[in-house]
Design a protein around this motif. Structure first.
Motif, PDB file in Angstrom:
ATOM      1  N   ALA A  49      39.815  24.983  20.276  1.00 37.72           N
ATOM      2  CA  ALA A  49      39.948  26.555  20.947  1.00 37.72           C
ATOM      3  C   ALA A  49      39.377  26.697  20.120  1.00 37.72           C
ATOM      4  N   HIS A  50      39.296  28.289  20.670  1.00 36.03           N
ATOM      5  CA  HIS A  50      38.012  29.000  20.544  1.00 36.03           C
ATOM      6  C   HIS A  50      36.502  28.056  19.834  1.00 36.03           C
ATOM      7  N   THR A  51      36.408  27.665  21.942  1.00 41.65           N
ATOM      8  CA  THR A  51      35.220  27.636  21.792  1.00 41.65           C
ATOM      9  C   THR A  51      35.149  27.297  23.120  1.00 41.65           C
ATOM     10  N   ASP A  52      33.907  27.074  23.552  1.00 45.20           N
ATOM     11  CA  ASP A  52      33.852  27.431  24.896  1.00 45.20           C
ATOM     12  C   ASP A  52      33.933  26.220  26.050  1.00 45.20           C
ATOM     13  N   LYS A  53      34.227  25.303  24.777  1.00 42.08           N
ATOM     14  CA  LYS A  53      34.258  24.230  25.594  1.00 42.08           C
ATOM     15  C   LYS A  53      35.692  23.735  26.139  1.00 42.08           C
ATOM     16  N   ARG A  54      37.040  25.243  25.521  1.00 45.99           N
ATOM     17  CA  ARG A  54      38.616  24.624  26.442  1.00 45.99           C
ATOM     18  C   ARG A  54      37.855  24.921  27.512  1.00 45.99           C
ATOM     19  N   ASP A  55      37.134  26.584  27.570  1.00 44.57           N
ATOM     20  CA  ASP A  55      36.656  27.085  29.734  1.00 44.57           C
ATOM     21  C   ASP A  55      36.993  26.163  30.041  1.00 44.57           C
ATOM     22  N   GLU A  56      35.508  25.067  29.917  1.00 44.19           N
ATOM     23  CA  GLU A  56      35.413  24.161  30.871  1.00 44.19           C
ATOM     24  C   GLU A  56      36.285  22.962  31.064  1.00 44.19           C
ATOM     25  N   LEU A  57      37.372  23.305  30.050  1.00 45.02           N
ATOM     26  CA  LEU A  57      39.058  21.987  31.104  1.00 45.02           C
ATOM     27  C   LEU A  57      39.376  22.620  31.629  1.00 45.02           C
ATOM     28  N   THR A  58      39.954  21.729  32.362  1.00 42.08           N
ATOM     29  CA  THR A  58      41.055  22.109  33.478  1.00 42.08           C
ATOM     30  C   THR A  58      42.163  21.923  33.058  1.00 42.08           C
ATOM     31  N   GLU A  59      43.455  23.105  33.347  1.00 44.23           N
ATOM     32  CA  GLU A  59      45.016  23.084  32.578  1.00 44.23           C
ATOM     33  C   GLU A  59      45.240  21.703  32.779  1.00 44.23           C
ATOM     34  N   ALA A  60      45.528  20.614  33.565  1.00 45.40           N
ATOM     35  CA  ALA A  60      45.053  19.178  34.223  1.00 45.40           C
ATOM     36  C   ALA A  60      44.673  18.112  32.450  1.00 45.40           C
ATOM     37  N   GLU A  61      43.180  18.747  32.510  1.00 51.95           N
ATOM     38  CA  GLU A  61      42.683  17.897  30.995  1.00 51.95           C
ATOM     39  C   GLU A  61      43.363  18.440  29.425  1.00 51.95           C
ATOM     40  N   LEU A  62      43.634  20.278  29.763  1.00 50.60           N
ATOM     41  CA  LEU A  62      43.873  20.155  29.094  1.00 50.60           C
ATOM     42  C   LEU A  62      45.329  19.668  28.301  1.00 50.60           C
ATOM     43  N   ILE A  63      45.760  19.740  29.433  1.00 54.99           N
ATOM     44  CA  ILE A  63      47.484  19.001  29.083  1.00 54.99           C
ATOM     45  C   ILE A  63      47.594  17.229  28.346  1.00 54.99           C
ATOM     46  N   ARG A  64      46.227  17.090  29.438  1.00 52.83           N
ATOM     47  CA  ARG A  64      46.071  14.949  28.460  1.00 52.83           C
ATOM     48  C   ARG A  64      45.725  15.177  27.396  1.00 52.83           C
ATOM     49  N   LEU A  65      44.598  16.323  26.836  1.00 55.68           N
ATOM     50  CA  LEU A  65      43.812  16.471  25.825  1.00 55.68           C
ATOM     51  C   LEU A  65      45.575  16.345  24.539  1.00 55.68           C
ATOM     52  N   ALA A  66      46.186  17.193  25.032  1.00 55.95           N
ATOM     53  CA  ALA A  66      48.059  17.968  24.114  1.00 55.95           C
ATOM     54  C   ALA A  66      48.386  16.780  23.890  1.00 55.95           C
ATOM     55  N   LYS A  67      48.209  16.003  24.742  1.00 57.00           N
ATOM     56  CA  LYS A  67      49.310  14.804  24.641  1.00 57.00           C
ATOM     57  C   LYS A  67      48.702  13.572  23.254  1.00 57.00           C
ATOM     58  N   TRP A  68      47.314  13.676  23.359  1.00 58.37           N
ATOM     59  CA  TRP A  68      46.196  12.179  22.077  1.00 58.37           C
ATOM     60  C   TRP A  68      46.451  13.352  20.727  1.00 58.37           C
ATOM     61  N   GLU A  69      45.965  14.120  20.976  1.00 62.62           N
ATOM     62  CA  GLU A  69      45.917  15.408  19.598  1.00 62.62           C
ATOM     63  C   GLU A  69      47.133  15.131  19.112  1.00 62.62           C
ATOM     64  N   CYS A  70      48.341  15.433  20.014  1.00 68.21           N
ATOM     65  CA  CYS A  70      49.850  15.369  19.187  1.00 68.21           C
ATOM     66  C   CYS A  70      49.763  13.740  18.472  1.00 68.21           C
ATOM     67  N   VAL A  71      49.232  13.062  19.346  1.00 65.62           N
ATOM     68  CA  VAL A  71      49.667  11.451  18.559  1.00 65.62           C
ATOM     69  C   VAL A  71      48.015  11.326  17.970  1.00 65.62           C
ATOM     70  N   ASN A  72      46.932  11.728  17.492  1.00 63.95           N
ATOM     71  CA  ASN A  72      46.382  11.827  16.974  1.00 63.95           C
ATOM     72  C   ASN A  72      47.149  12.983  15.361  1.00 63.95           C
ATOM     73  N   SER A  73      48.030  13.842  15.712  1.00 64.78           N
ATOM     74  CA  SER A  73      48.097  15.102  13.947  1.00 64.78           C
ATOM     75  C   SER A  73      49.416  14.085  13.601  1.00 64.78           C
ATOM     76  N   PHE A  74      50.266  13.389  14.946  1.00 67.38           N
ATOM     77  CA  PHE A  74      51.086  12.321  14.149  1.00 67.38           C
ATOM     78  C   PHE A  74      50.453  11.163  13.267  1.00 67.38           C
ATOM     79  N   SER A  75      49.700  10.598  14.287  1.00 67.71           N
ATOM     80  CA  SER A  75      49.205   9.298  13.220  1.00 67.71           C
ATOM     81  C   SER A  75      48.120   9.802  12.312  1.00 67.71           C
ATOM     82  N   LEU A  76      47.906  11.214  11.832  1.00 67.26           N
ATOM     83  CA  LEU A  76      46.916  11.422  10.214  1.00 67.26           C
ATOM     84  C   LEU A  76      48.413  11.140   9.443  1.00 67.26           C
ATOM     85  N   ASN A  77      50.195  12.230   9.545  1.00 66.60           N
ATOM     86  CA  ASN A  77      50.605  12.316   8.946  1.00 66.60           C
ATOM     87  C   ASN A  77      51.693  11.235   8.481  1.00 66.60           C
ATOM     88  N   THR A  78      51.098  10.327  10.046  1.00 61.75           N
ATOM     89  CA  THR A  78      52.100   8.644   9.584  1.00 61.75           C
ATOM     90  C   THR A  78      51.593   7.930   8.739  1.00 61.75           C
TER      91      THR A  78
END
Length: 291
Positions: A49-78
């Motif tokens: 977010a807030h970079t041109d990299k976001r604009d380069e990704l399709t909606e499907a790619e953003l949704i897949r990335l969101a899954k793994w960013e969630c996992v990363n965030s929850f892993s960091l919390n664990t």
């Protein structure tokens, strides 16, 4: 803040933990599976977010990335909350906080529950927890007051970062409802923890930061913590698991991106930074050397 005022704040936090706290082990209704065509992480909070990299990704790619960013965030919390519990347990009986000492038991109890539901989520819906990267720690002989101060200062930084993502994810209606519920539960507890953390730093600073050398050591150590926490937000494994090409290249680009560095300092950790300035510590953030 006077010790009497600190005790009053902590007494209120204890009462709120009793009246507002949940039993996480019975609170959540865990679905068998989570739909993967929904965001598990707010698109506005993604590392692209807030970079041109976001604009380069399709909606499907953003949704897949969101899954793994969630996992990363929850892993960091664990992993972060496991370390937090260990560090706090090691020092809590050495502290002289009066009746406020009781709140530490509520704090640890809530962090233990957080650690449980974050790891359960990762294992249930992603099949893994991302491991932490071992960071060499420079052994220093610190006074006890400075050591105690650094324990809580690192906790404050860690929790303020998580708090930002809790807010983004539990308020965004595009995020899967179950993921939102976990972020909301964590947000409610962490709001109390952050209030306590900022207050206790003022109490501990009086004995910990007694001269310029103490301030310099604290600044150096906490600035290293800032960098480690920042870099952890850009785990190349999440880009790889999302099916994006050149994950290390993406990571390097985002870590060095001025908009990402500014977000970290001026939005995510704006309040924490102000709290440290009030007690005489000017933190060095990623990208400050370019200002």
């Amino acid at each position: 803040m006077s010790s009497q005022a600190f005790q009053a704040v902590t007494s209120k936090l204890i009462a709120n933990s009793v009246s507002q706290g949940i039993n996480a082990f019975a609170y959540f209704d865990w679905p068998q599976t989570l739909e993967e065509d929904q965001y598990w992480f707010s698109p506005d909070a993604l590392s692209v977010a807030h970079t041109d990299k976001r604009d380069e990704l399709t909606e499907a790619e953003l949704i897949r990335l969101a899954k793994w960013e969630c996992v990363n965030s929850f892993s960091l919390n664990t992993l972060g909350e496991r370390e937090l519990i260990e560090n706090m347990t090691n020092v809590m009986e050495q502290l002289k906080l009066g009746d406020a000492q009781e709140y530490l038991y509520h704090f640890i109890n809530e962090e233990n529950q957080h650690m449980w539901y974050f790891q359960k989520f990762c294992r249930a819906y992603a099949g893994k927890i991302y491991p932490s990267i071992a960071i060499p720690v420079e052994e220093k002989t610190l006074s006890k007051p400075l050591h105690h101060f650094l324990v809580f200062a690192r906790i404050v930084l860690f929790e303020e970062i998580g708090h930002y993502f809790n807010i983004q994810n539990h308020k965004d209606e595009r995020v899967h409802p179950f993921v939102r519920s976990i972020n909301e539960a964590h947000y409610n507890d962490e709001a109390r923890h952050i209030t306590f953390g900022r207050r206790v730093l003022r109490e501990l600073a009086a004995d910990a930061l007694t001269n310029d050398e103490d301030v310099a050591i604290a600044t150096h150590e906490l600035s290293k913590t800032l960098l480690v926490n920042y870099n952890a937000l850009y785990n190349p494994s999440m880009y790889r698991d999302a099916g994006l090409e050149s994950p290390m290249k993406i990571r390097s680009y985002l870590i060095d991106h001025p908009a990402r560095q500014s977000l970290y300092k001026n939005v995510i950790l704006k309040s924490a930074n102000a709290a440290f300035v009030k007690i005489g510590i000017t933190l060095n953030f990623p990208g400050d050397e370019n200002d």
